[in-house]
Design a protein around this motif. Structure first.
Motif, PDB file in Angstrom:
ATOM      1  N   TYR A 120      41.144  35.044  38.768  1.00  0.00           N
ATOM      2  CA  TYR A 120      40.977  35.070  40.222  1.00  0.00           C
ATOM      3  C   TYR A 120      42.362  35.085  40.863  1.00  0.00           C
ATOM      4  N   ARG A 154      39.560  39.496  39.578  1.00  0.00           N
ATOM      5  CA  ARG A 154      38.767  39.505  40.808  1.00  0.00           C
ATOM      6  C   ARG A 154      39.607  39.020  41.987  1.00  0.00           C
ATOM      7  N   TRP A 155      39.372  39.667  43.115  1.00  0.00           N
ATOM      8  CA  TRP A 155      39.951  39.231  44.390  1.00  0.00           C
ATOM      9  C   TRP A 155      38.775  39.036  45.324  1.00  0.00           C
ATOM     10  N   GLY A 156      38.437  37.777  45.590  1.00  0.00           N
ATOM     11  CA  GLY A 156      37.218  37.499  46.348  1.00  0.00           C
ATOM     12  C   GLY A 156      36.024  38.045  45.589  1.00  0.00           C
ATOM     13  N   SER A 157      35.224  38.869  46.258  1.00  0.00           N
ATOM     14  CA  SER A 157      34.041  39.442  45.603  1.00  0.00           C
ATOM     15  C   SER A 157      34.353  40.789  44.945  1.00  0.00           C
ATOM     16  N   GLN A 158      35.591  41.257  45.074  1.00  0.00           N
ATOM     17  CA  GLN A 158      35.939  42.594  44.599  1.00  0.00           C
ATOM     18  C   GLN A 158      36.539  42.545  43.192  1.00  0.00           C
ATOM     19  N   GLU A 159      36.059  43.453  42.326  1.00  0.00           N
ATOM     20  CA  GLU A 159      36.633  43.566  40.989  1.00  0.00           C
ATOM     21  C   GLU A 159      37.761  44.588  41.031  1.00  0.00           C
TER      22      GLU A 159
END
Length: 742
Positions: A558, A519-524
């Motif tokens: 993350y 995950r990067w922030g809220s993005q998968e």
């Protein structure tokens, strides 16, 4: 009545709207088989020849005349992307005939699936894994959902022929048919089938029907092929030399890769500018590395990023973004991909495909080539072969450009003989047997041992497995609590089994590494295997990220984006190469023939390799002394015959010959130290091969050769037996040894 007149009016209207001037030969032949026989049908024709329409035009016509009372046809596709693509293509056609089309896989919304469950009708498009889940979770509804099932269409049937996934597909169709009390006709579609008769028998297994296989004469098609070779660094094999008939090396002298670029990557960078292309690689790790490199070249050249990425570990959003971009007729972007874009998804007018190094099979080469050349353009593929320049003191086998020779062999086998790999049906699929046993118990609930055996062991795919072996498996599963015996003697899923069956990963029979979601922030972003610790870098989605936190319990990583280049973590991707390819590779080295698709560096590198091969004697005899007591064996055998030979030498011959330190580069060569002479080597191998021996002797003591996903839950005795009798090609090995007249 001709075929067009036999079609339903809405099908005729679709053909008119599409501006088709005539039906294709495959469509006429398929309609004749569907309308005028009750047999299964196998349709084999080139990519983009209209096989899907060939199957569905007559099916939809029959449905419009006599609507089924349930789902009338199941379309099984190997990839979500393919199902999404076919869903869009069929929807327009079926809407005219008021025939519903449903698609069903892990990325489809629950509301769409709920509508199908409420109103089972028309056509269901589904992956094998989702069909498995449907049989387990909706067991009680199966007869209602499929009570009038008439057809099962299996797309890209060749992709399901070489492992457990194809066996699973057949088992699922057979189980569903028994549960629903139907016997649907099966229609297989493929562009690359090596043995049509054997595939027809595979398709028909358990139906009591034969298979109609229309013979369609393929039109002579022009190909635009090129193959160039690059050393990753240092001087290249040729200078100022251009072979006749090949594609031009540079189309536009102003195209430039950054200074000090890897020349192979720079070549791809130059020749994708302003075009819509695919770049095929052979592993997910390489897919990430190549995308990262090409994006760095964009940055170094101060130009916008024009590279997309597509492979199985990416999240659905990344895959679908690449698919949508490739379908855009005005797009000039290039997608780097693995086999996930190899199969029949229509990505519009694709101008060119690149292949980095050689694929493992002729089938894969043809599928990848077939991605291009649609919309009346000739298919076009550029092979880019890369290797490190051999060290000045490198041993003989390391000086041979194996990927270059393999690429030529794949192309020549098809051009000369129209040869494609035949299907493999002779394995002992114990891993799949475990899976279907657990799936059947999870679906049906309590069953007596005899009932369970009658539901599972009678499935045609398990014809080589004995009742005695099945009893051994059941006893072992009971001992290990995968299956539990009830008070009245029935069998149910045990506690250990529930942990396996209740995981969403259970539905797939192909091997999956333990994956972590990134995950990067809220993005998968996708998934990786064995993530590095915080502070280290990973590559995914074509960018580089630094790991900030790893949550092992929830399997989450993350990260934040950074510059740079690192290897990716997805697990291994081995290839299965046929003996016929290795034999043709030997022919490539032995003959003086020139191939018009080779570019200047490839021509020069091939000349060097042929010179080395001729002077070394490796083409005249398989065993070469490379100094002192070091020897190199070139058996020219495919992966599984090579593996059998390697074990045969280590286990049965090494003690007699004083062989030590066997080091293999499968399936090309093996090096070892040996005290004995060349004559003694061949005499011992021939004598030992003529003796009767049990294939189990080629399994090392205490070895449990886990190949398939569920082998770890099977008695070691059966895993060893499946490997010895189902994986190792002992007959191929013996034939080669006895053919050596040394």
């Amino acid at each position: 009545m001709n075929i067009f007149d036999r079609y339903a009016p809405f099908v005729q209207d679709f053909i008119y709207r599409s501006n088709w001037e005539s039906l294709r030969a495959i469509q006429v032949a398929a309609a004749d088989a569907v309308f005028n026989t009750d047999e299964n049908v196998l349709l084999s024709a080139s990519t983009a020849s209209g096989k899907t329409e060939a199957a569905f035009f007559p099916i939809l016509t029959l449905f419009s005349e006599d609507p089924p009372r349930s789902v009338g046809a199941i379309y099984i596709g190997p990839l979500k992307a393919l199902i999404n693509d076919q869903f869009m293509r069929l929807n327009e056609l079926c809407a005219e005939g008021d025939i519903p089309v449903w698609h069903w896989h892990g990325d489809v919304s629950q509301s769409h699936k709920a509508k199908m469950l409420k109103n089972p009708s028309g056509i269901l498009q589904i992956t094998p894994e989702s069909l498995e889940a449907l049989l387990i979770r909706k067991h009680a509804a199966i007869s209602r959902l499929f009570c009038d099932l008439r057809f099962v269409v299996i797309d890209e049937v060749h992709s399901l022929m070489r492992g457990d996934r194809g066996g699973q597909t057949l088992c699922l169709i057979e189980r569903l048919s028994k549960m629903a009390g139907v016997n649907p006709r099966r229609i297989g579609l493929s562009a690359t089938i090596g043995d049509l008769e054997a595939t027809g028998q595979f398709l028909a297994a358990g139906t009591g029907r034969g298979t109609v296989i229309p013979r369609i004469e393929a039109k002579g098609a022009k190909w635009r092929l090129s193959m160039e070779h690059f050393f990753v660094s240092g001087p290249q094999s040729a200078e100022d030399k251009e072979p006749e008939g090949a594609l031009p090396v540079l189309e536009n002298p102003t195209d430039t890769a950054p200074e000090r670029a890897d020349p192979g990557m720079g070549y791809i960078f130059e020749h994708t500018r302003g075009k819509k292309c695919l770049v095929f690689v052979n592993s997910r790790e390489e897919c990430e590395a190549v995308t990262t490199t090409l994006r760095q070249y964009c940055e170094a050249n101060h130009e916008p990023d024009r590279f997309l990425i597509h492979h199985g570990n990416l999240s659905a959003s990344f895959r679908e973004t690449a698919e949508a971009e490739m379908k855009d007729e005005d797009s000039c972007k290039t997608t780097v991909t693995t086999a996930t874009l190899e199969l029949g998804i229509d990505i519009g007018r694709l101008e060119r495909a690149f292949q980095i190094d050689a694929p493992f099979t002729v089938s894969s080469f043809l599928q990848r080539m077939g991605r291009t050349g649609r919309r009346d353009m000739p298919p076009e593929m550029w092979f880019v072969i890369r290797e490190d320049a051999p060290e000045p003191r490198a041993m003989l086998p390391e000086t041979v450009p194996w990927a270059l020779i393999q690429g030529i062999a794949l192309i020549q086998l098809y051009l000369e003989e129209r040869w494609v790999e035949p299907p493999k049906f002779d394995r002992l699929p114990y891993s799949l047997l475990y899976h279907q046993t657990m799936s059947t118990l999870a679906s049906c609930g309590e069953l007596y041992p005899g009932e369970l055996a009658s539901k599972v062991l009678t499935l045609k795919y398990f014809h080589r497995i004995s009742q005695e072996d099945y009893k051994k498996l059941l006893r072992y599963l009971i001992e290990n609590d995968h299956i539990q015996r009830t008070e009245n003697g029935g069998l149910i899923v045990g506690l250990a089994g529930e942990r396996i069956v209740n995981s969403f990963k259970f539905y797939a029979v192909f091997q999956e590494s333990e994956e972590y979601t990134v995950r990067w922030g809220s993005q998968e972003l996708g998934t990786v295997v064995k993530p590095p610790p915080p502070g280290e870098k990973i590559a995914i989605a074509g960018h580089v990220w630094i790991v900030e936190e790893v949550d092992h319990k929830r399997r989450l990583v993350y990260c934040e984006e950074v510059k740079g280049k690192v290897p990716a973590y997805f697990g291994e991707c081995p290839g299965d190469i046929n003996t016929k390819i290795l034999e043709r590779m030997k022919g490539v080295l032995a003959e003086e023939k020139q191939y018009p698709y080779l570019m200047k560096n490839a021509v020069a590198r091939l000349e060097q390799a042929r010179h080395t091969a001729a002077n070394s004697g490796m083409l005249d005899e398989p065993l070469i002394n490379i100094g002192g007591d070091m020897w190199c064996l070139f058996p020219w055998l495919g992966s599984y015959a090579f593996l059998a030979l390697e074990r045969f030498i280590k286990i049965k011959c090494a003690p007699k010959l004083g062989i030590k330190g066997v080091d293999s580069s499968r399936p090309y060569f093996m090096q070892f130290k040996m005290k004995a002479s060349r004559e003694e080597f061949f005499a011992v191998l021939r004598e030992t091969a003529q003796e009767e021996f049990d294939p189990m002797e080629l399994v090392y003591p205490d070895e449990i050769p886990v190949f398939e996903k569920y082998d770890e839950f099977i008695p070691a005795e059966l895993v060893r037996k499946g490997f010895a009798y189902g994986i190792l090609d002992i007959e191929g090995m013996k034939e080669r040894i006895l053919g050596w007249n040394m």
